[in-house]
Design a protein around this motif. Sequence first.
Motif, PDB file in Angstrom:
ATOM      1  N   ASN A  95       6.489  10.973   7.697  1.00 45.96           N
ATOM      2  CA  ASN A  95       5.764  10.268   8.757  1.00 45.96           C
ATOM      3  C   ASN A  95       5.003   9.039   8.265  1.00 45.96           C
ATOM      4  OD1 ASN A  95       3.523  11.300   7.451  1.00 45.96           O
ATOM      5  ND2 ASN A  95       3.041  12.830   9.029  1.00 45.96           N
ATOM      6  N   GLY A  96       5.144   8.736   6.953  1.00 48.21           N
ATOM      7  CA  GLY A  96       4.521   7.531   6.421  1.00 48.21           C
ATOM      8  C   GLY A  96       3.133   7.709   5.855  1.00 48.21           C
ATOM      9  N   LYS A  97       2.578   8.920   5.903  1.00 52.79           N
ATOM     10  CA  LYS A  97       1.213   9.150   5.418  1.00 52.79           C
ATOM     11  C   LYS A  97       1.177  10.419   4.570  1.00 52.79           C
ATOM     12  CE  LYS A  97      -3.266   8.059   5.525  1.00 52.79           C
ATOM     13  NZ  LYS A  97      -3.776   6.768   4.992  1.00 52.79           N
ATOM     14  N   PHE A  98       0.768  10.286   3.301  1.00 51.67           N
ATOM     15  CA  PHE A  98       0.637  11.456   2.433  1.00 51.67           C
ATOM     16  C   PHE A  98      -0.544  12.315   2.897  1.00 51.67           C
ATOM     17  CE2 PHE A  98       2.778   8.479  -0.457  1.00 51.67           C
ATOM     18  CZ  PHE A  98       3.684   9.289  -1.112  1.00 51.67           C
ATOM     19  N   THR A  99      -0.356  13.630   2.885  1.00 54.44           N
ATOM     20  CA  THR A  99      -1.492  14.526   3.055  1.00 54.44           C
ATOM     21  C   THR A  99      -2.281  14.518   1.746  1.00 54.44           C
ATOM     22  OG1 THR A  99      -0.367  16.488   2.201  1.00 54.44           O
ATOM     23  CG2 THR A  99      -0.098  16.003   4.561  1.00 54.44           C
ATOM     24  N   PRO A 100      -3.536  14.984   1.736  1.00 56.97           N
ATOM     25  CA  PRO A 100      -4.297  15.012   0.474  1.00 56.97           C
ATOM     26  C   PRO A 100      -3.569  15.753  -0.643  1.00 56.97           C
ATOM     27  CG  PRO A 100      -5.776  15.339   2.326  1.00 56.97           C
ATOM     28  CD  PRO A 100      -4.381  15.350   2.898  1.00 56.97           C
ATOM     29  N   ALA A 101      -2.966  16.901  -0.330  1.00 54.30           N
ATOM     30  CA  ALA A 101      -2.270  17.667  -1.373  1.00 54.30           C
ATOM     31  C   ALA A 101      -1.021  16.919  -1.847  1.00 54.30           C
ATOM     32  CB  ALA A 101      -1.885  19.047  -0.841  1.00 54.30           C
TER      33      ALA A 101
END
Length: 489
Positions: free
Chosen positions: A339-345
Amino acid sequence: MATARSLPRVWPSSLQLAAITRQAVARTQRSKPYARTFGQPTTYSHPHLVKSNELTRGITPQEYAARRAALADRMVEGSIAICVGNHLHYMSGSAHYDFQQNADFFYLSGFTEPDAVLVIEKVSALQHQFHLFVPPKDEFAELWNGTRTGVDAALEIFGADEAWSINSLVQHLTPMVERATVIYGDFASIQKQRSSLAGAGLLRGSTSSQAESLITSVLDPVKLKPLNTHVHSLRSFKSPAEIALMRTAGKISGRGFNNTMRKKLMSEHEVATTLDYEFKMGGCEKSAYVPVVAGGEHALTIHYTSNNDMLESGEMILVDAGGQYGGYAADITRTWPVNGKFTPAQRDLYQAVLNVNKSCIKLVSEAENITMNDLLRKCSSQLGEQLKALGFSLVEGDLDRILFPHHVSHQLGIQVHDSPSIHSRDVLKAGQVITIEPAIYVPNNERWPKHFRGMGIRVEDDVLVGKTEPVVLTTEAAKEVVDIEELMR
């Protein structure tokens, strides 16, 4: 630390090269311009692909001649080297698979048509002969399967000292074999080479007994020596022209990765086909290999190539792909959020792998006196430190058997895994090209921190070994977190 073995120089002396150049230019200028047709792109048929001073894209006939001279320098006086080109394989009926030439054969000749044989005969300490056997011109066969280059052009364009139809291989090769003191050839097994030689045309235009007699002579264990070790040590060191081709392959492939990321596609199939399109539209001949396009937990399968699942928002996709340009491969791996956005992990684990990628790249120079096995040890150590900082509890064997079970580098060139007989324990020298590809694959089970389970991340670049500094050939492909997220906004 493994004992290092320095690899020998690639090119002949300046005097030898000057003589080779004069001979190659004379041969290739004998019959210009050409009105006839060819079985592969030439400057006469495809000037938009092959320049006037080139035999194949980016490589001159003089360079091919220098390669053969360098091989001849390694051969025993009175010996011959036999290299059999690949054959065309069929799916069914007349529908065939995409043809890929034997990499050693291509390196020595530039000839990209199937069913050909080259022989280098070392007639004296300072002289060798280049013999080329090729499919002859055949109006009926060419009506169905496309044009052939033929025997005349094998002499005039490809610089052979002597050229014949592949159908007369027995007639002309037999006396060479009989007078040879040593025969260099590649023999994975006697039976495999027997089939290879027969398939190349030894049974054509001769009786079965004549062909069998020649095959037996070629495979004489007293005379037989391996060829590929000599050719691979030459292929391992890239000329300026080869480096330029690989840099172009890396540039086109890297930009193709970026353009594909921007589209935020939602299936593995769409990503795979888009990358292939981008590589070809950018100027590559084709994809260099079957890509890995692995969404979610498919990334835990190192050579996943099904590439047929849907992608899920919130997961990452791991893509290992590259284009082929002028016969030379790029090999890039990038991992990005669907989706174009890394999660924190995802960001934390990705950054850990990226840190090791960048750290290992800095070591890729002759001045470091380092081997690929040394790089693997340093990579594993650094990955372990990064993972412990993220809360992983590691015991012996966790990295090399589970989390990072493959090597961090391999040679790259005409083949994706180039010059396979070169040992990973050999000290790297300027002019070689290798990959740097640290990775982490976290199984989805309770053994590992919950927020990292099921993630597979690999970051791979192609790197030219420099004298004192590395040269990254794949800089266009975005890999910093901020750059990937900006591309996909």
